[in-house]
Design an enzyme around this catalytic site. Structure first.
Site, PDB file in Angstrom:
ATOM      1  N   LYS A  96    -126.053  23.327 -44.256  1.00  0.00           N
ATOM      2  CA  LYS A  96    -126.243  25.005 -44.000  1.00  0.00           C
ATOM      3  C   LYS A  96    -126.014  24.102 -42.053  1.00  0.00           C
ATOM      4  CE  LYS A  96    -128.942  29.482 -44.002  1.00  0.00           C
ATOM      5  NZ  LYS A  96    -130.003  30.244 -44.517  1.00  0.00           N
TER       6      LYS A  96
ATOM      7  N   SER B 148    -129.180  34.148 -46.923  1.00  0.00           N
ATOM      8  CA  SER B 148    -128.541  33.564 -45.386  1.00  0.00           C
ATOM      9  C   SER B 148    -127.620  32.565 -45.726  1.00  0.00           C
ATOM     10  CB  SER B 148    -130.151  33.421 -44.351  1.00  0.00           C
ATOM     11  OG  SER B 148    -129.925  32.661 -43.844  1.00  0.00           O
TER      12      SER B 148
ATOM     13  N   SER C 203    -133.063  33.629 -49.209  1.00  0.00           N
ATOM     14  CA  SER C 203    -132.238  32.235 -48.994  1.00  0.00           C
ATOM     15  C   SER C 203    -131.080  31.473 -49.730  1.00  0.00           C
ATOM     16  CB  SER C 203    -132.188  32.874 -47.121  1.00  0.00           C
ATOM     17  OG  SER C 203    -131.742  33.728 -46.472  1.00  0.00           O
TER      18      SER C 203
HETATM   19  N1  GLN Z   1    -132.530  38.697 -46.432  1.00  0.00           N
HETATM   20  C1  GLN Z   1    -133.432  37.365 -45.526  1.00  0.00           C
HETATM   21  C2  GLN Z   1    -133.585  38.365 -44.151  1.00  0.00           C
HETATM   22  O1  GLN Z   1    -133.164  38.550 -43.923  1.00  0.00           O
HETATM   23  C3  GLN Z   1    -133.813  36.465 -46.288  1.00  0.00           C
HETATM   24  C4  GLN Z   1    -133.552  35.275 -44.949  1.00  0.00           C
HETATM   25  C5  GLN Z   1    -133.837  34.108 -45.346  1.00  0.00           C
HETATM   26  O2  GLN Z   1    -134.456  33.505 -46.544  1.00  0.00           O
HETATM   27  N2  GLN Z   1    -133.627  33.083 -44.529  1.00  0.00           N
HETATM   28  O3  GLN Z   1    -134.942  37.579 -43.953  1.00  0.00           O
END
Ligand code: GLN
Length: 503
Positions: free
Chosen positions: A79, A154, A178
């Site tokens: 990532k 994400s 994420s």
């Molecule tokens: N969807 C969550 C957010 O927008 C989780 C994001 C993540 O785990 N980086 O914060």
């Protein structure tokens, strides 16, 4: 169609016996990236030459009879929020679009030392803030099971790169789901380890008390092997845990003796749960019963506050973490408007050139979701609101952790759906933040409590979209999670499949 091997645990023995060289396997994944990434868009960057050099080095070491790790020569994607010295680390943000880190993240060093071959850096929501991989500067990644749908976020690029066999493995990060949500949407396995199990050194911070990096793979066995490589203490990350790393690979095949699984009532009974997801969960529970596990209902009563708590704590930490991106230290800097400089010299109240540079760099460099969170977090930390929001959220966080502690007093792990629905359509939620945030209902609890959680595929909808189940356990119970999930995959004869769009 005759498919080259794409599952890490099937590639490993071929590499070890030199039936396949690392160059050959790396080349086959690079060819798939060339062919498929224009439609999936899982990668922000990849560098075939660098990957082939790393592969050649492992091949030489192997030919020279050096003792190598089990995954030496195995390709992997990462990532694009983890620092690497040989590629830009953009976080999907215009503000870091050309940022080159002077060091590798600790876990990237570990991967390289174990001989894994980095193919490229995967797409994400800007600074990992989002649940659909739509908010980054590159635009969305697509779900290989249905290109009109999100691959989640994400770490959507990571999940999509594995699901489409452009990489056998990937590393993602998980602050509120994420890793697990994209894994569920893309029909692959993903694990968020216990907070502190994997070093965050070189992981660009979103919300430091929640962030954790972890593995993606096609099977639970793949997760175990990859976690084995990246887990461990790192003195450069003061939150990394100085406790020995379990033998995850050894643990997965241990028999399931008298395992007690708690079913999270609030999650299964949630009226917003898609009926097909509920059906798949009921079937998964039945499967575990057949395997001799005892199943009991448990309650996590404070679950209902999880989203509100997370969306106060995470933006608060983000507003402070992202203050370092000011145009002066890293990445993008907006030009200063000289007219305003002269106007100021002439006594106007315009911003000073320095403030102008900060302000313009940040307003042009960040996208709207990141700005929304910086504003939210600045508000919840501001004088007069700190007690009402931030401090209150910390107290509720403690209650959520206590719910889990109570549950783990009577069961080994808890089981529930990873997400309320299967993958939604691109564009469906991105302009409606509250609806998007509700997607995280089942995943944020594990981050708030700091516990490990895993998602694995447990079926598909009638229209062919993957469904994921989540298993959560007490701190440092990764072995147990992996063992219980692996037992399921063995019992049902799980065989990873490739979506038709990428065959
Ligand atoms: N969807 C969550 C957010 O927008 C989780 C994001 C993540 O785990 N980086 O914060």
């Amino acid at each position: 169609m005759n498919q080259a091997p794409y599952i890490a645990s099937e590639i490993a023995p071929l590499l070890a016996t030199r039936e396949l060289s690392s160059r050959e396997i790396t080349q086959s994944f690079l060819a798939r990236i060339e062919r498929l990434d224009p439609s999936i868009r899982a990668f922000i960057s990849w560098d075939g030459d660098l990957a082939m050099q790393a592969a050649a080095q492992v091949d030489e070491q192997r030919a020279a009879g050096q003792k190598l790790g089990p995954w030496a020569g195995m390709p992997i994607s990462i990532k694009d929020i983890l620092c690497t010295t040989d590629a830009d680390t953009t976080c999907g943000s215009r503000i870091l679009q050309k940022y080159r880190s002077p060091f590798d993240a600790h876990l990237v060093t570990k991967l390289r030392e174990s001989g894994l071959v980095v193919l490229g850096k995967t797409n994400l929501d800007e600074f990992a803030m989002g649940g659909s991989t739509e908010t980054g500067f590159m635009g969305p990644s697509h779900n290989p099971w249905d290109l009109s749908r999100t691959c989640g976020g994400s770490s959507g690029g990571s999940a999509a790169s594995v699901a489409s066999a452009m990489s056998p493995l990937s590393i993602g990060t998980d602050t509120g789901g994420s890793i697990r949500q994209p894994a569920a949407f893309c029909g692959v396995c993903g694990l968020k380890p216990t907070y502190g199990r994997v070093s965050r050194y070189g992981l660009i911070a979103y919300a430091s008390s929640l962030d954790q990096a972890g593995p993606f793979g096609h099977t639970v066995a793949d997760l175990a092997q990859l976690l084995q490589v990246i887990a461990g203490h790192d003195k450069r990350d003061s939150t990394s845990l100085a406790v020995p790393v379990d033998d995850y690979v050894g643990a997965i095949d241990e028999p399931l003796a008298s395992v007690k699984i708690g079913v999270i009532r609030e999650h299964i009974d949630d009226p917003g749960l898609d009926p097909e997801v509920r059906e798949a969960m009921v079937a998964t529970i039945d499967q575990y019963k057949k395997m001799g596990c005892s199943i009991v209902d448990i309650s996590l009563p404070n679950t209902k506050y999880a989203i509100a708590t997370y969306y106060i704590i995470a933006p608060s930490e983000a507003s402070s973490n992202l203050s370092r991106f000011d145009g002066a230290h890293y990445g993008f800097r907006a030009p200063v408007n000289s007219d305003q400089v002269y106007a100021m010299a002439a006594g106007s109240k315009a911003l000073s050139p320095l403030d102008q540079m900060y302000s313009h760099s940040r307003s042009q460099g960040f996208g709207s979701e990141v700005k929304r969170r910086i504003m939210l977090g600045t508000y919840t930390l501001s004088e007069g609101y700190f007690d009402a929001y931030y401090l209150k959220a910390l107290k509720v966080r403690r209650l959520i952790r206590q719910d889990y502690d109570n549950a783990f007093g009577s069961v080994d792990v808890v089981l529930g759906p990873t997400t309320p629905t299967p993958a939604f359509r691109l564009g469906e939620k991105v302009n409606d933040p509250v609806t998007m945030y509700l997607e995280d209902l089942f995943t944020v609890g594990a981050n708030l409590a700091g516990i490990p959680a895993l998602s694995m595929p447990v079926g598909k909808t009638k229209s062919g979209l993957p469904i994921g189940a989540q298993i959560q356990g007490p701190p440092l119970a990764e072995s147990k999670l992996l063992q219980i999930a692996h037992a399921y995959q063995k019992a049902v004869g799980f065989q990873p499949e490739l979506p038709a769009s990428v065959c």
